[in-house]
Design a protein around this motif. Structure first.
Motif: not given
Lengths: 325, 515
Positions: A155-158, A160-162, B508, B515
């Motif tokens: 969820s953070l990666l996809d 929220n791009h984090l 984070i 990213y």
């Protein structure tokens, strides 16, 4: 409270198993069907695996010799199937309580508030989640930030791009762990260290070779009794076999455990502490008219298996309904 | 509740709410404080609450970013009667007194509270022989409502306990309460009555220690002037005492680990199950929680005061807790464990309830060695400290007629009152019908509501303690990111800067690339 709404069949959970059951019931001529989903989208776990930059094709359509697809694509296919059928879809609806004998669900959603639904038959397709550190029984230590479950990481990666960490450490060596390592690498992190409480990784050699396309994680198996998480404010590593392995973030992966708490609330028989509901050969639970489908049955199954299992359970439901009428 | 005290966070990040930022001492006004309380644990908060009934200028400060963030967040959550306290001690006196006030206090402060009772059981001959002594001790502590039970009577009360039970004692008023709401409620009322609160501020020096008005030097470089200093910094109290050179004492943190069981286990056990206490601890207990779980613990492990692993959990201890607890309730072995935690008791080598008025210097009070009983005793201890200040430190007390002593009905936690059961409310604000924490069944609306509550909680853990989102069986698997997103959206903080418990605990890593 509004008066109870009645359906022929209610399905709890709009993941692969729930959709498989709903679509099949609809095709078999069952008139009023509602599928109840607590999140705001259809597709369950596959929907977390997005087709995005750095995305990794995982899980579905391996079993039938097909090529891997993105989970999200599979979820979209499920949604299309469901929308074609005449199944009523209730998103953002959380089941609070069940009356197993009367086959009533008490649920809450933003549209109706607290409301009762009843049915002639109910399918629990509630899926599974990843075991918590305490549930694994060999994971202890400190409680810092940046210890994620795979779902949170995705969820953070996809969404929220984090990218939450540069040097990931993954606890859990099945398919989910290796997929997470690939995903992190694709997003710009370094190769992960994967640890687990067994000598060799749980993920098969073929699957590991596939994920080599993205990353080449190092594996370390646990020889002593426990793995300890270290770090005061943020995760700084783990201690295993007397050694410190540094990291700046931890992902706790895999080891699925059934979401069977609704069954327990309703005094439907569930094995503890495994949380597997007790089912007959045709997927009936200990209370008449209640069924279970998909990953709630326990074990580790891919999306397609769950979808086809949902279809199988639907046929059992049809038999039950025709016998009881 | 109208807020008249000031609230600031020492949170320098550019994205943190400007109106809540502690930038300069001028924000606090230029009159020295009458009393500064160092440490916003349950005792510090109780003291702020009780002192706020008087016309005084009071400051409550803590190095953490919420109240009750250290020792006060990890305990058994039992409101003790004091039946087994050491007879004749201040600890015993304060517990016994406080326990009688608790039912009314909980109502006023809107703290979920339940008088579940405790069952002390003897399971072998040695324990059986000690039971009479425990009974005598209870009577000597003024807990006269205890009852001796035969094995049959004990099993009738709790059919699931071990069949090895020989005899028991029922302590009807042993109770359970929400430990998180307690510090929060005390400090919210204190704030409403004009107490100023500072978070993220550590005292690193004291100047003019022999003057009437002393200056606290803080980690953010700001000086704060105050007449009286109350050191209730728990595990940090030794370090603070070093700054003014109080009477020597040593803190040996004593860790207590606990196992948390899923809610289905709660329906089988209704009372707190107690083994026969030993010299060192009360032993391994099985405790129903107000939240609907069972917990088992605590362990008793001694540490030195600078050990960073003091709040860790260990597999060996957790296993031995399970073994110990299942001697009382054998079925516990089959119950699923959903979580574990460690509490750290502020154990003072020189004795518990280490209280020194005018400690080394006039106007300074040291309060240390408040072990697990501090949760229970907090209201009585606060009153005791106020009388000390009045008698020994020359504090003038004049009641403030405008002060309130309770929170409004709307302050009951959502998990206790279930706002979505009110269909009118959901019609008006649909976010109360949108459940985001599936395990504890907590709505989006409740998160928003708490972000706007008097202490303006901004961390994931602060929201967790208030709403219970992330506290259930999945431990945040489903809702952690959602909760972080809600904090981010509501408070205009970028998601990557959301923290677990303040600066340095961002979800984070600060040095990852975009990213």
């Amino acid at each position: 409270m509004d008066s109870t709404k009645h359906f022929n069949v209610l399905i709890i959970g709009a993941g692969p198993a729930g959709v498989g059951a709903a679509v099949t019931l609809s095709k078999r001529g069952i008139k009023s069907i509602a599928i109840i989903e607590r999140s705001d989208k259809i597709g369950g776990i596959p929907s977390f695996y997005k087709k995005k930059k750095g995305g990794v094709r995982t899980f579905v359509r391996w079993s039938r010799g097909g090529i891997p697809v993105f989970g999200e694509e599979y979820a979209q296919w499920l949604e299309k199937q469901l929308l074609k059928s005449k199944v009523r879809i209730e998103l953002q609806s959380q089941v609070l309580n069940i009356d197993a004998k009367k086959k009533i669900l008490t649920l809450v959603n933003p549209k109706e508030g607290e409301v009762n639904y009843s049915a002639d038959a109910i399918v629990m397709a509630c899926g599974s989640r990843e075991e918590t550190p305490a549930e694994r029984g060999w994971l202890a230590g400190s409680r810092p930030v940046r210890v994620f479950f795979t779902k949170q990481l995705l969820s953070l990666l996809d969404d929220n791009h984090l990218l939450p960490m540069n040097n990931p450490l993954i606890i859990g060596s099945d398919l989910i762990g290796y997929a997470a390592a690939a995903k992190l690498k694709a997003a710009g992190a370094s190769d992960a260290v994967i640890v687990d409480n067994c000598n060799r990784p749980k993920c098969s050699i073929f699957e590991r070779l596939y994920f080599r396309m993205w990353s080449n994680p190092k594996y370390q198996g646990l020889k002593s009794k426990s793995i300890e998480i270290t770090g005061n404010k943020a995760a700084s590593g783990v201690r295993l076999n007397g050694k410190n392995i540094p990291c700046d973030g931890i992902v706790i992966c895999g080891e699925l455990i059934p979401n069977s708490e609704l069954a327990l609330i309703g005094n439907i028989k569930v094995e503890l502490p495994s949380r597997k509901p007790v089912v007959t050969e045709d997927y009936q639970l200990s209370e008449s008219g209640w069924f279970a489908a998909g990953n709630i049955l326990g074990g580790f199954h891919g999306a397609e298996w769950c979808y086809f299992n949902g279809r199988r359970v639907a046929r059992a439901v049809v038999n039950y309904l025709s016998e009881s009428s | 509740m109208s807020v008249s005290g000031k609230l600031f966070y020492n949170w320098s990040d550019k994205d943190f709410d400007e109106s809540l930022k502690f930038i300069d001492t001028e924000q606090l006004g230029d009159i020295p404080y009458d009393v500064t309380i160092i440490g916003a644990g349950v005792v510090g908060c109780a003291l702020a609450y009780k002192l706020s009934m008087y016309k005084l200028r009071i400051l409550l400060l803590d190095k953490n970013y919420d109240v009750g963030e250290a020792t006060s967040k990890g305990n058994s959550a039992i409101v003790h009667t004091g039946f087994d306290a050491a007879v004749g001690t201040l600890e015993s006196e304060l517990i016994t007194k406080a326990s009688r006030h608790w039912p009314e206090l909980a109502k006023k402060l809107k703290i979920p509270y339940e008088e579940c009772g405790a069952l002390l059981i003897a399971i072998n001959d040695e324990q059986n022989s000690q039971l009479d002594k425990v009974y005598e001790k209870a009577l000597n502590n003024g807990v006269t409502d205890v009852q001796q039970l035969s094995a049959e009577q004990a099993l009738e009360l709790e059919p699931q306990i071990t069949k090895n039970v020989l005899r028991g004692i029922l302590i009807p008023r042993e109770s359970i309460a929400d430990p998180f709401s307690t510090s929060i409620a005390y400090s919210e009322i204190a704030l409403a009555n004009g107490v100023d609160i500072l978070f993220g501020v550590e005292v690193i020096g004291i100047e003019n220690v022999d003057e009437k008005v002393k200056s606290l030097i803080t980690n953010c470089g700001k000086k704060i002037d105050t007449r009286i200093i109350v050191n209730v910094a728990g595990l940090g109290s030794r370090k603070i005492a070093d700054l003014y050179g109080g009477e020597p004492f040593d803190i040996n943190p004593r860790r207590g680990q606990f196992l948390i069981f899923d809610k289905f286990s709660r329906s089988v056990i209704n009372h707190i199950l107690l083994p026969i206490p030993t010299e060192k601890t009360k032993g391994v207990l099985v405790i129903p929680t107000i939240f609907g779980n069972l917990i088992a613990g605590p362990s008793a492990e001694d540490f030195t005061n600078d050990d960073e692993t003091v709040a860790n959990t260990t597999i060996e201890q957790l296993q031995s807790l399970l073994n110990g607890a299942s001697k009382l309730y054998p079925g516990l072995n089959e119950q699923p464990v959903i979580g574990t935690f460690s509490g750290v008791r502020c154990n003072c080598k020189q004795g518990s309830y280490w209280l020194r008025s005018n400690d080394g210097h006039r106007g300074i009070i040291t309060v240390s060695g408040i072990r697990s009983t501090g949760f229970t005793s907090s209201p009585a201890l606060a009153e005791f400290l106020i009388s000390e200040m009045q008698e020994k430190l020359g504090l003038n007390l004049e009641l403030n007629p405008a002060a309130v002593d309770s929170r409004s009905e709307s302050s009951w936690p959502g998990w206790w009152k279930r706002p979505y059961s009110n269909n009118e409310l959901v019609k008006e604000s649909p976010e109360f019908g949108r459940v985001i924490c599936y395990c504890e069944q907590i709505s989006h609306g409740e998160i928003i509501q708490h972000l706007d509550s008097p202490l303006k909680p901004r961390t994931l853990d602060a929201i967790k303690r208030r709403t219970r989102a992330q506290m259930g069986r999945c431990q945040g698997f489903d809702c952690m990111v959602n909760v972080a997103e809600i904090i981010s959206n509501q408070c205009n903080i970028p998601l990557k800067k959301i923290t677990k418990r303040g600066p340095g605990s961002e979800i984070i890593s600060t040095n990852t690339s975009q990213y």
